[in-house]
Design a protein around this motif. Structure first.
Motif, PDB file in Angstrom:
ATOM      1  N   GLY A 196      11.215  -0.170  -0.030  1.00 31.10           N
ATOM      2  CA  GLY A 196      10.036   0.270  -0.242  1.00 31.10           C
ATOM      3  C   GLY A 196       9.497   0.467  -1.522  1.00 31.10           C
ATOM      4  O   GLY A 196       8.902   1.632  -1.916  1.00 31.10           O
TER       5      GLY A 196
ATOM      6  N   ASN B 214       0.651  -0.950   0.199  1.00 24.79           N
ATOM      7  CA  ASN B 214      -0.093   0.088   0.065  1.00 24.79           C
ATOM      8  C   ASN B 214       0.909   1.173  -0.173  1.00 24.79           C
ATOM      9  O   ASN B 214       1.917   1.305   0.157  1.00 24.79           O
ATOM     10  N   GLU B 215       0.326   2.618  -0.090  1.00 27.24           N
ATOM     11  CA  GLU B 215       0.978   3.889  -0.258  1.00 27.24           C
ATOM     12  C   GLU B 215       1.831   4.011   0.643  1.00 27.24           C
ATOM     13  O   GLU B 215       2.791   4.770   0.695  1.00 27.24           O
ATOM     14  N   GLN B 216       1.285   3.777   1.873  1.00 28.94           N
ATOM     15  CA  GLN B 216       2.004   4.095   3.106  1.00 28.94           C
ATOM     16  C   GLN B 216       3.274   3.340   3.206  1.00 28.94           C
ATOM     17  O   GLN B 216       4.329   3.947   4.001  1.00 28.94           O
ATOM     18  N   GLU B 217       3.299   2.270   2.596  1.00 26.09           N
ATOM     19  CA  GLU B 217       4.675   1.626   2.559  1.00 26.09           C
ATOM     20  C   GLU B 217       5.798   1.920   1.662  1.00 26.09           C
ATOM     21  O   GLU B 217       7.089   1.362   1.780  1.00 26.09           O
TER      22      GLU B 217
ATOM     23  N   HIS C 228      -1.055   3.567  -9.791  1.00 25.72           N
ATOM     24  CA  HIS C 228      -2.063   4.325  -9.142  1.00 25.72           C
ATOM     25  C   HIS C 228      -2.964   4.703 -10.193  1.00 25.72           C
ATOM     26  O   HIS C 228      -2.328   5.384 -11.239  1.00 25.72           O
TER      27      HIS C 228
END
Ligand SMILES: Cc1ncc(COP(=O)(O)O)c(C=O)c1O
Length: 383
Positions: free
Chosen positions: A325, A14-17, A23
């Motif tokens: 990441g 996910n984008e937080q990672e 996207h």
């Protein structure tokens, strides 16, 4: 050679990672435009669809027309019907593509003959097409893999010799050009996809561009059960249905989104191409990795996928990226790995050679050039 192990231990990121592989691009204006549609009388196929087709044609269809549909897969299925393909026919198709390219043929009982990849581009190998083509061949399908146009002159030469159509799957390639011509205006049939993560998205949707004007009304009928909607809308309707159609149409909700992306298409394409250039520059001279389709001069790349071949240890490569990441993946797989297509072929040596080596790096409009530089630096540290 030993097959690599599956990568089940790398779940979707996910984008937080970190930096995700894909996207969606949803223009800010789309929210208002979709709201307007939702508050109007037409939410199904109505005036927005007609407008989207008109504007899309102007940009991508040359002198041809555009038919908006519910998905890229619909557009392909419709193209195959319009090309007159029927049960028992034989077609030459790429082995390396989304299954959507080839699945409609299974519904139609059309026999697919898989052509190998060109190892330099991962597009269809024209030499293998030449070996496969015969009087039984009724069409050739090509996919502009990642956004890089196929060898269209060579494919058209084969098609002309055998008097058969080329059907282009341009799901990855809106905005690409081949020898100065826009993809969408070259072959009798070209399909585009507006699925969630494509250059232009309508949530799900697709477009078929047609160069033969006599096929347009047939395409419109087949898109809607076989019914001539323009006659139906006159109030009294006594027409017969003489062709079997289906429900392939796009909605005005989707078309409103599509129009917004079309209006900012130059920015979308430009951003993607800039990131692709960043990868090219950043990976110049990197050991053990080679970008696919980076060095062509007679065609422009629509930069949907940034694909690389790694010399060895692809799983290790993907883990090394993930530890920093960065998400990566394969996206498409050789279609002959799926039982529905009759099992694995042993006459595709280029596909065999790259099967455990190709991989796709993040590329989308939410990314910056600095992120591409970072990815290139991580790659250059090795794996
Ligand atoms: C090469 C290719 N062909 C066809 C399709 C199918 O398009 P859709 O998902 O819009 O049906 C896709 C992807 O989605 C694709 O990548």
């Amino acid at each position: 050679m030993q097959k690599e192990k599956p990568m089940n231990e790398l779940p979707v990121m996910n984008e937080q990672e970190g930096i995700v592989l894909f996207h969606p691009h949803v223009p800010a204006r789309a929210i208002d435009e979709v709201t307007n549609v939702l508050q109007s009388r037409w939410i199904g196929q109505g005036p927005r669809v007609a407008q989207f087709e008109k504007e899309f044609s102007k940009r991508f269809a040359g002198a041809g027309s555009s038919i908006a549909v519910g998905s890229g897969t619909d557009a392909l299925h419709l193209a195959y019907i319009l090309a007159g393909l029927k049960a028992g026919d034989e077609v030459i198709v790429p082995v390396f593509t989304c299954t959507a390219t080839n699945i409609p043929f299974l519904y139609m009982d059309v026999h697919v003959r898989f052509a190998d990849v060109d190892p330099e581009t991962l597009n269809i190998d024209v030499n293998h097409v030449r070996q496969l083509v015969s009087d039984k061949t009724k069409a050739i399908v090509c996919v502009h893999y990642g956004g890089l146009p196929c060898d269209m002159d060579e494919l058209h030469a084969v098609a002309k010799e055998f008097n058969i159509p080329i059907i282009e799957d341009a799901a990855h390639a809106p905005g690409a050009t081949y020898k100065g011509k826009v993809i969408g205006a070259i072959s009798p049939f070209t399909m585009f996809s507006f699925q969630a993560i494509k250059h232009i998205t309508t949530g799900d949707g697709g477009m078929l561009t047609l160069q033969d004007p006599t096929l347009v009304s047939k395409a419109e009928r087949i898109r809607w059960f076989g019914i001539d909607r323009s006659n139906k809308q006159k109030g009294t309707w006594e027409n017969d249905i003489t062709e079997v159609g289906y429900k392939y149409q796009m909605t005005d909700i989707g078309a409103a989104m599509g129009l917004c992306s079309l209006h900012e298409f130059d920015d979308i394409l430009g951003h993607r191409q800039k990131l692709m250039e960043g990868y090219k520059k950043g990976l110049r001279g990197a050991q053990g990795i080679k970008l696919i389709g980076a060095d062509t001069t007679d065609r422009t790349h629509a930069a949907w996928l940034c694909t690389a071949l790694v010399e060895a240890n692809r799983v290790g490569f993907m883990h090394a990226l993930r530890n920093k990441g960065i998400e990566s993946g394969q996206v498409h797989y050789r279609n002959d790995r799926y039982s529905i297509f009759g099992g694995r072929r042993d006459d595709l040596p280029h596909m065999d050679a790259i099967e455990d080596r190709y991989m796709v790096l993040p590329l989308h409009t939410k990314m910056t050039l600095e992120q591409v530089d970072y990815i290139c630096e991580v790659i250059k540290q090795g794996w």
